[in-house]
Design a protein around this motif. Structure first.
Motif, PDB file in Angstrom:
ATOM      1  N   ILE A 101       5.403  -2.031  11.827  1.00 43.35           N
ATOM      2  CA  ILE A 101       5.782  -3.005  12.858  1.00 43.35           C
ATOM      3  C   ILE A 101       7.263  -3.331  12.780  1.00 43.35           C
ATOM      4  N   SER A 102       7.781  -3.573  11.555  1.00 48.90           N
ATOM      5  CA  SER A 102       9.187  -3.907  11.415  1.00 48.90           C
ATOM      6  C   SER A 102      10.075  -2.745  11.835  1.00 48.90           C
ATOM      7  N   THR A 103       9.648  -1.523  11.552  1.00 48.72           N
ATOM      8  CA  THR A 103      10.424  -0.355  11.970  1.00 48.72           C
ATOM      9  C   THR A 103      10.440  -0.233  13.489  1.00 48.72           C
ATOM     10  N   ALA A 104       9.284  -0.490  14.121  1.00 48.92           N
ATOM     11  CA  ALA A 104       9.225  -0.421  15.582  1.00 48.92           C
ATOM     12  C   ALA A 104      10.086  -1.500  16.228  1.00 48.92           C
ATOM     13  N   ASN A 105      10.100  -2.705  15.621  1.00 46.90           N
ATOM     14  CA  ASN A 105      10.899  -3.796  16.178  1.00 46.90           C
ATOM     15  C   ASN A 105      12.387  -3.518  16.076  1.00 46.90           C
ATOM     16  N   SER A 106      12.790  -2.769  15.043  1.00 47.47           N
ATOM     17  CA  SER A 106      14.200  -2.471  14.864  1.00 47.47           C
ATOM     18  C   SER A 106      14.683  -1.358  15.778  1.00 47.47           C
ATOM     19  N   MET A 107      13.754  -0.644  16.408  1.00 46.58           N
ATOM     20  CA  MET A 107      14.147   0.425  17.317  1.00 46.58           C
ATOM     21  C   MET A 107      14.547  -0.157  18.670  1.00 46.58           C
TER      22      MET A 107
ATOM     23  N   VAL B 249      12.455 -17.284  -6.124  1.00 50.82           N
ATOM     24  CA  VAL B 249      13.429 -16.387  -5.531  1.00 50.82           C
ATOM     25  C   VAL B 249      12.806 -15.667  -4.346  1.00 50.82           C
ATOM     26  N   GLU B 250      13.647 -15.239  -3.418  1.00 53.38           N
ATOM     27  CA  GLU B 250      13.156 -14.554  -2.227  1.00 53.38           C
ATOM     28  C   GLU B 250      12.648 -13.171  -2.600  1.00 53.38           C
ATOM     29  N   ILE B 251      11.475 -12.824  -2.099  1.00 54.60           N
ATOM     30  CA  ILE B 251      10.849 -11.547  -2.419  1.00 54.60           C
ATOM     31  C   ILE B 251      11.308 -10.504  -1.404  1.00 54.60           C
ATOM     32  N   PRO B 252      11.892  -9.402  -1.865  1.00 46.08           N
ATOM     33  CA  PRO B 252      12.304  -8.370  -0.909  1.00 46.08           C
ATOM     34  C   PRO B 252      11.107  -7.766  -0.197  1.00 46.08           C
ATOM     35  N   LYS B 253      11.235  -7.544   1.098  1.00 39.99           N
ATOM     36  CA  LYS B 253      10.133  -7.022   1.894  1.00 39.99           C
ATOM     37  C   LYS B 253      10.345  -5.544   2.171  1.00 39.99           C
ATOM     38  N   LEU B 254       9.295  -4.777   1.969  1.00 40.83           N
ATOM     39  CA  LEU B 254       9.347  -3.351   2.262  1.00 40.83           C
ATOM     40  C   LEU B 254       9.191  -3.122   3.761  1.00 40.83           C
ATOM     41  N   PRO B 255       9.838  -2.071   4.315  1.00 37.12           N
ATOM     42  CA  PRO B 255       9.677  -1.794   5.745  1.00 37.12           C
ATOM     43  C   PRO B 255       8.254  -1.397   6.084  1.00 37.12           C
ATOM     44  N   THR B 256       7.757  -1.921   7.189  1.00 35.59           N
ATOM     45  CA  THR B 256       6.414  -1.603   7.663  1.00 35.59           C
ATOM     46  C   THR B 256       6.515  -0.904   9.010  1.00 35.59           C
TER      47      THR B 256
ATOM     48  N   ASN C 134       0.846  -1.200   0.000  1.00 35.97           N
ATOM     49  CA  ASN C 134       0.000   0.000   0.000  1.00 35.97           C
ATOM     50  C   ASN C 134       0.873   1.237   0.000  1.00 35.97           C
ATOM     51  N   GLY C 135       0.434   2.234  -0.760  1.00 37.72           N
ATOM     52  CA  GLY C 135       1.147   3.494  -0.790  1.00 37.72           C
ATOM     53  C   GLY C 135       2.399   3.482  -1.628  1.00 37.72           C
ATOM     54  N   VAL C 136       2.655   2.446  -2.408  1.00 35.60           N
ATOM     55  CA  VAL C 136       3.838   2.388  -3.249  1.00 35.60           C
ATOM     56  C   VAL C 136       3.490   2.958  -4.615  1.00 35.60           C
TER      57      VAL C 136
END
Length: 265
Positions: A121-127, A112-119, A77-79
């Motif tokens: 939740i993933s951004t919060a987990n990386s903090m 092939v592995e599909i690249p995942k866009l940052p979300t 979404n939003g891409v």
């Protein structure tokens, strides 16, 4: 046309093979559609090097990649459109040339592995986690409130009274007091301040201030040490009183035991 073929030299060219049905537009020269006999024979005997098993595996792989690309585009979404096209190109890319599916390998495994866009939740987990933030705040507080700094803070009122006394005292009064070897008000405040720093340094040792692990523990220990000292002594003369000093040490011991019980030390 028949006359042309009949008038050819050598063996009759009408018996030879003509080019496969490749029609020309605009009525061009028919000689462009004629290929050599050896090339025609080569094309007839040429067979595909792709086996049925490999061909079916290729179809499965292409179908799986196309479906995965479609799902990735729908879920992003939003891409922007340009990013969608770029992701589709990456996600639909098959295995590199020369690689084949093994007998037990499925199309999904070969994908092939599909690249995942940052979300979000993933951004919060990386903090930083809350515990890491807590450790950061504790380290910062410990640097700004070590034993020396806390002792000076607890004795700052006496220090301020001493500076205020110096500002009010006249020079000739200080000279007269020194000449008489007498302790004036300012000198007593200076001695009281020095005694306060020495006594509270020892009090913080009894609380193991340097080994405390949280900001709350450090604040509580500082308050208890300052409270016991302020309740016990109001001048340097009271510090020199043995009975008052003994009462101070007993009260400090009780406060330390209460502190240890509160924080399970």
């Amino acid at each position: 046309m028949g006359l042309f073929w009949g008038s050819s030299k050598g063996s009759s060219y009408s018996d030879q093979r003509q080019a496969p049905a490749a029609s020309t537009t605009g009525g061009g020269d028919n000689s462009d559609n004629i290929i050599s006999e050896d090339l025609a024979q080569y094309l007839e005997t040429r067979e595909s090097q792709l086996s049925n098993r490999e061909f079916k595996a290729l179809l499965r792989r292409q179908s799986a990649n196309a479906e995965a690309s479609k799902q990735a585009v729908e879920s992003s979404n939003g891409v922007t459109g340009e990013e969608n096209d770029f992701l589709s190109m990456i996600q639909a890319k098959g295995p590199q040339a020369g690689t084949e599916l093994s007998a037990g390998e499925t199309a999904a495994q070969a994908q092939v592995e599909i690249p995942k866009l940052p979300t979000v939740i993933s951004t919060a987990n990386s903090m930083k986690k809350p515990k890491e933030y807590q450790n950061f705040e504790f380290d910062k507080y410990r640097r700004e409130n070590d034993e020396k700094e806390v002792v000076l803070t607890n004795c700052s009122e006496i220090q301020h009274a001493f500076y205020d006394c110096l500002g009010r005292q006249k020079i000739w009064e200080r000279v007269t007091a020194v000449a008489r070897l007498d302790s004036d008000e300012c000198t007593k405040l200076a001695d009281f301040f020095m005694a306060c720093t020495e006594i509270q340094k020892k009090a913080f040792l009894t609380f193991d201030y340097a080994t405390l692990e949280t900001v709350d523990e450090m604040k509580v220990a500082s308050r208890k040490v300052d409270k016991v000292f302020s309740n016990a002594f109001h001048s340097v003369d009271e510090i020199r009183d043995k009975e008052k000093y003994m009462n101070y040490t007993k009260e400090l011991r009780r406060e330390r035991e209460d502190f240890y019980a509160k924080f399970n030390k």
